[in-house]
Design a protein around this motif. Structure first.
Motif, short mmCIF file in Angstrom:
data_model
loop_
_atom_site.label_atom_id
_atom_site.label_comp_id
_atom_site.label_asym_id
_atom_site.label_seq_id
_atom_site.Cartn_x
_atom_site.Cartn_y
_atom_site.Cartn_z
N GLU A 1 -8.45 5.57 2.00
CA GLU A 1 -7.58 6.46 2.77
C GLU A 1 -6.63 7.25 1.87
N ALA B 1 0.86 -1.19 0.00
CA ALA B 1 0.00 0.00 0.00
C ALA B 1 0.89 1.24 0.00
N VAL B 2 0.91 1.94 -1.11
CA VAL B 2 1.75 3.13 -1.25
C VAL B 2 0.90 4.36 -0.92
N LYS B 3 1.35 5.14 0.07
CA LYS B 3 0.50 6.22 0.58
C LYS B 3 0.42 7.43 -0.33
N HIS B 4 1.58 7.88 -0.81
CA HIS B 4 1.59 9.12 -1.57
C HIS B 4 2.02 8.86 -3.00
#
Lengths: 239, 239, 239, 239, 239, 239
Positions: free
Chosen positions: C76, C8-11
């Motif tokens: 998210e 899961a890569v946030k940015h």
């Protein structure tokens, strides 16, 4: 010859205008029945928006996969009241037709398009009210590299179409009426509508089709047995 | 016996009216979940127009390809609040149902039809507001030559349907609630809707499902790893 | 790595806002042409209601059949202006997305969803005006048992999608513009629209595409022969 | 008239035996090319076992879904060297043909069957060496209730077939050669085979099609650019 | 309850061995006819290699998309002479079954598998002679995360299957004989084979089905008209 | 850039020969698992004959519907041990490849072809032992009019393929191993085969997967309940 490439026939004999006008008043299902249950295109041909309706004379187009050149050739042959019908040499869903061609077709007086391939710019076509029945909605662009034919007999979605035949299309799909039979089919379809109106009234009043059509005896002969309820049926089974 | 021909059962026990009324207030997806994620028909069954909605008790019809005779037999068994459900002995898309049968069905009080075959006169049916969920829109006519059955258990689009079961159908498709479970499922569906309303409010306010449903820990246990950005991920890969 | 689970890569780096705004003014077909006829998703991806339109930056989701867990993880990462795009490890039509997730996505500012799986609660989504392009409408519920990934490159319906790419979707389908090319494609698409406006005027005035595009000579070279009518063609055949 | 029911034509003019014999020596792909790339049936028609091969004159059958009555009518019209070809009024996969009919057909001298519906008893047919090209393998039985036609023109899997036309079928599918063109096509196909033999030798010796067919210049004109390696291509892109 | 998850029933009543042995001598098409033309699975279920044949008692498996856990649970219930039959909660083609499970199934005495999902290791299975009828060949792996059921009634490819029912499968597909009817159907199938043997002899000797089955009069009643040749038919049309 | 036309890259970096040789010893399913369950092509890609097997390095081809020109360009890039892989700009089943191209490919040392389009001359290819995995068998001929690309990244049947990647294909389908991961995947696949051999022995000896894999406790946790027989289950339901 079906499927021959390189032919563009300029002038075609079209079904007579009175028959076309009469057929325009009937639905696809009624006309198909009036012809003897023939003439429908396969169900993969669907209108690009609900409520689409067209009835006109066929300008036929034979094209190759991914190539929409012949639609431009066809534009020149279109006369007011025509519907273009396109079949391909092989299954293809590319977007051969969009709002620019629709603008040209409409300027020539065409009433719609039936295409056994893809269509694009469907929002614009809906806004223009230019009806298309297609195999797919697909934005994929096409080339102009290989010639097909215009106004030769074609097979489109399983139906044989000759130039000048009557094309009737609505929410139910598309039916082709051979030009030689147009007057006869128009009369039969109109008669059928009259007859159905009477039947509709009786059914709406609560009469059953079993009685309206006299089906009770043939059903019994064909072996249908009535049981009061499931229990009665099961008793029969266990005998 | 599933698929037996020649049987017409006149009277069937239907799900209780209160449960049907309660189920009518819920959507297909909710009811399917409330039943334990079962009861859906295959996705090839689609409404013939958007916004179609029906909830009623099943009159079941078993028919043969290209033959709609049994729909006339079924008409006699229909009572107000019923939904006819038709399965076939073999894949078929012919237009077994149109506006005449719809007129008759409506006169009997039927609320709609689910048919694993074709439907025609779809513009008229839309105008009448008579909802149909079908496998295809097809103008192809049918014969009346071979008997099937009415009100025997059938398989329709992958679901087992008994006469009297509750049929709920909307834009999402069709779900069958066995009559014995109707009250329980109606209660569970209503409870689910209440619960979802609360969840919806929290989600609308910007809370995340991750927190509302407590998913962060299970996700980590299941092996999900977070990275700040792609570069961080690539550094991990190259370790 | 395409298809890796557990990430899961946030940015993510998103295409620049000006290019996205410019692309939002063009249709899918125009953009696809302006890119050099590439970037379209397969035709099985269709909007759940007519008139759906979205243009935003991609948050990518990789999921397993029958499991919608990753959509909650993706929520998210969503920022205003994003469009979620979901590909799967194997063909699946289960209803991974419905009105609750749509409520959450909208609260995060998402503009829509492209999903190579099923969608449910479609009546509610239409009422909300939350556009979804999906492979199927299906009420079938999903589990939350197996992790996939968010914001890794995915293949969705035959197209490669990187996080931050521009997703443009309308009635014609979906096209992906790589973020590096967004500005160039936006300019080319705008230029194309200007040019097409001129062509449209000429076609509307009755000029033929044959002349507007200079096709007569190439058609002749490619072997197209004109005949006055069918009789003339048949005489040629029999020579 | 295509699709008319109730007609059985006893005697048909068949393609001449010499042409049929000549065509029997060529494959479906070669004959299709020799005709000008036309005449193929849709790809959903497949042989029921690998290595199936037939070349004969068509006895045409028009049948309704789930009804194989007309195959019995056709049996009487079959002569040694014929291939039966069946089209239907609507999509159907029921098993209209099995080992009993095959026994009868073989006794009449028929060489095979092409059927746009289902076939059953496929293990027995394989053991008999009676080749069938069908839309499906399906054990589903059929009724004998509605008449179609024999030896009228039909559309089978997208191809127009007249009684007496040549039917050539092998692992690649099925091609129809109109009887009027049989001699010409047989000659063209034979010539093509001779030419291809020469080409095959050159290609087997390592010569490239690019050179054998003189494609290098046309490819360059059409815009193909060669790069030594990926790096060279990327340098060009970034210019 | 069809489609309930979380149930594993250890012992099932199986169809009697004598009936299973008798049915094993008949083909799928014959048994389907002997049952009254019912019981077939949909045509998308195909053997993974030609010549596959199995006849045994059903161990039923209900599984979720992409999850083959229940096949391991089923292995324990298998007894010599069983055939496992798997249905899913939603369409899925993942490769739930391969050579390891086949090794286990064979060690338990199982005769084959019918699976409305995918199968892999098909070359190994062919070499082992372990027959599988599946919806797809697909190497895609599956998880073991969500429980389904074993030995509850299931719907597999459109057919209702109870544990212990007889499963007969060959090149033509798969038919399910309810255990209660096994003896009756076995007798009817055997009788049918005897009768067909006589018919086959007559047909092989050149008699026509028209005469063997007495069809000439019914055909005339149903409206079939014979014409000597096409010219005669055309004269009739033009009257 | 994926889908760009007009590029032909002459030299590509191929996966190392040792890894390719190691992968050639494993099946598609094993390699797919060893990679982390990724890399498979869609199930519509099937071998043209049973027992087909190939493992080599990819020469990639991007082509337009109905146009096989780029296969001739690709022939020049082929080296011994290569497998050509062709993707298209739009769905197409035309027979782009036949025995002449196969002769040329084999002369260059190619081991096979994976093509997301049609293949023809399949009997000849089977006799030659030249394996092809295709979307369809179709005799339909193609033109040479529009350039695509060779040795650029492509998407073929849902998988991303770079030139030089390892292509492994057998009866189960096709898997792509990125060249960078070839050594690692080969090792993992070999290890998996060793481990599976042990498991196979235990299963063959009658041990259950439930015990071999330790599934009993997780199944109980996941909610699976065992019942002695159907009666016991029904008693539980009615509690």
């Amino acid at each position: 010859m079906i499927g021959q490439s390189g032919i563009a026939v300029k002038h075609v004999r079209r079904a007579d205008a009175a028959s076309v006008a009469a057929l325009a008043k009937c639905g696809v299902a009624t006309i198909h029945e009036a012809m003897g249950r023939i003439g429908l295109l396969d169900t993969h041909i669907r209108p690009i928006y609900p409520g689409a309706k067209a009835c006109g004379t066929a300008i036929t187009v034979f094209a190759h996969p991914g190539d929409n050149w012949m639609l431009h050739v066809a534009a020149e042959m279109l006369q007011p009241g025509d519907v273009a019908v396109l079949g391909t040499s092989s299954d293809n869903t590319d977007g051969m037709f969009g709002d620019l061609l629709a603008t040209s077709f409409r300027a020539r007086g065409a009433l719609g398009l039936v295409i056994d391939a893809g269509c694009r710019d469907t929002a614009e076509l809906r806004d223009m009210g230019f009806p298309v029945w297609s195999r797919a909605v697909h934005a994929e662009g096409t080339v102009k590299a290989t010639v097909g034919s215009v106004n030769t007999p074609i097979i489109c979605a399983g139906a044989l179409v000759h130039p000048g035949d009557v094309v009737v299309a609505d929410d139910d799909g598309v039916v082709i009426v051979p030009k030689q039979r147009a007057a006869q089919v128009a009369a039969a379809a109109a008669a059928r509508e009259v007859k159905e109106a009477g039947t509709r009234q009786r059914l709406a009043a609560g009469e059953l089709g079993l009685d309206v059509y006299g089906m009770r005896e043939p059903l019994a002969k064909a072996g249908l047995k009535y049981f009061e309820d499931e229990a009665a049926w099961q008793r029969e089974v266990q005998k």
